[in-house]
Design a protein around this motif. Sequence first.
Motif, short mmCIF file in Angstrom:
data_model
loop_
_atom_site.label_atom_id
_atom_site.label_comp_id
_atom_site.label_asym_id
_atom_site.label_seq_id
_atom_site.Cartn_x
_atom_site.Cartn_y
_atom_site.Cartn_z
N GLU A 1 0.83 -1.19 0.00
CA GLU A 1 0.00 0.00 0.00
C GLU A 1 0.88 1.25 0.00
OE1 GLU A 1 -2.53 -0.22 3.38
OE2 GLU A 1 -3.52 -2.03 2.70
N ALA A 2 0.34 2.33 -0.51
CA ALA A 2 1.08 3.58 -0.60
C ALA A 2 1.57 4.04 0.76
CB ALA A 2 0.21 4.65 -1.25
N LYS A 3 0.73 3.93 1.77
CA LYS A 3 1.12 4.40 3.10
C LYS A 3 2.34 3.63 3.61
CE LYS A 3 -0.50 4.99 7.79
NZ LYS A 3 -1.23 4.37 8.84
N MET A 4 2.32 2.31 3.45
CA MET A 4 3.45 1.49 3.90
C MET A 4 4.70 1.79 3.08
SD MET A 4 2.41 -0.17 6.50
CE MET A 4 3.66 -1.41 6.69
N HIS A 26 4.86 -6.30 -5.17
CA HIS A 26 3.42 -6.08 -5.28
C HIS A 26 3.07 -4.60 -5.48
CE1 HIS A 26 3.19 -10.23 -4.08
NE2 HIS A 26 3.69 -9.96 -2.88
N ALA A 27 3.99 -3.83 -6.02
CA ALA A 27 3.74 -2.41 -6.24
C ALA A 27 2.59 -2.19 -7.22
CB ALA A 27 5.00 -1.71 -6.75
N GLY A 28 2.36 -3.15 -8.08
CA GLY A 28 1.26 -3.03 -9.03
C GLY A 28 -0.10 -3.04 -8.38
N ASN A 29 -0.18 -3.51 -7.15
CA ASN A 29 -1.46 -3.49 -6.44
C ASN A 29 -1.82 -2.09 -5.99
OD1 ASN A 29 -1.63 -6.25 -6.71
ND2 ASN A 29 -0.89 -6.68 -4.65
N ILE A 36 4.28 5.77 -6.37
CA ILE A 36 5.09 4.99 -7.30
C ILE A 36 6.19 5.88 -7.88
CG2 ILE A 36 5.05 3.89 -9.59
CD1 ILE A 36 2.35 2.65 -8.76
N GLU A 37 5.87 7.09 -8.27
CA GLU A 37 6.86 8.04 -8.79
C GLU A 37 7.93 8.33 -7.73
OE1 GLU A 37 8.93 10.85 -11.04
OE2 GLU A 37 7.25 9.68 -11.79
N LYS A 38 7.52 8.52 -6.50
CA LYS A 38 8.47 8.80 -5.42
C LYS A 38 9.43 7.61 -5.24
CE LYS A 38 8.71 10.18 -0.56
NZ LYS A 38 7.93 10.53 0.64
N SER A 61 -1.10 -0.46 -18.18
CA SER A 61 -1.14 1.00 -18.00
C SER A 61 -0.04 1.47 -17.05
CB SER A 61 -2.50 1.44 -17.48
OG SER A 61 -3.50 1.15 -18.42
N LEU A 62 0.17 0.74 -15.95
CA LEU A 62 1.23 1.11 -15.00
C LEU A 62 2.60 1.02 -15.65
CD1 LEU A 62 0.09 -0.63 -11.69
CD2 LEU A 62 0.40 1.82 -12.06
#
Length: 131
Positions: A1-4, A26-29, A36-38, A61-62
């Motif tokens: 998740e983005a937060k983690m 699992h970044a695609g999730n 993702i950019e960061k 798309s990702l």
Amino acid sequence: EAKMAEEAIDILERESFNFSKFLWAHAGNEGNLKVIEKAFSKGMWLGFDQIQSEKYFEYCSLIKEAIKRGYKDRILLSQDYDFYQQITECGENHPCASIFTDFIPHCIENGINKDVLINILTNNPANFYDI
């Protein structure tokens, strides 16, 4: 998740960690392109895995967006298909090779250069694992 992922980035920065040795699996999730950019901008590797047919459009798309932003050399792809019962129920037609037989052709049909995909599948893992 983005937060983690953001928390991991903060911890790694405090420890002066070499981000090029870190894989966000699992970044695609996570569809949060800002995070993702960061992660990419720090030099992290992103694993777009668990690629299954219902996620082809999303993952394509990702990948296209990552390539567009200049991060094609930091992507790892896999199916991460560890669902043994589901696979065995499919018999001879199990989807373990679908990343090659279905997903890559899907990406090519949707505008990702074949040579870029080959590089992602061959050179990127070799570079990540220092082979």
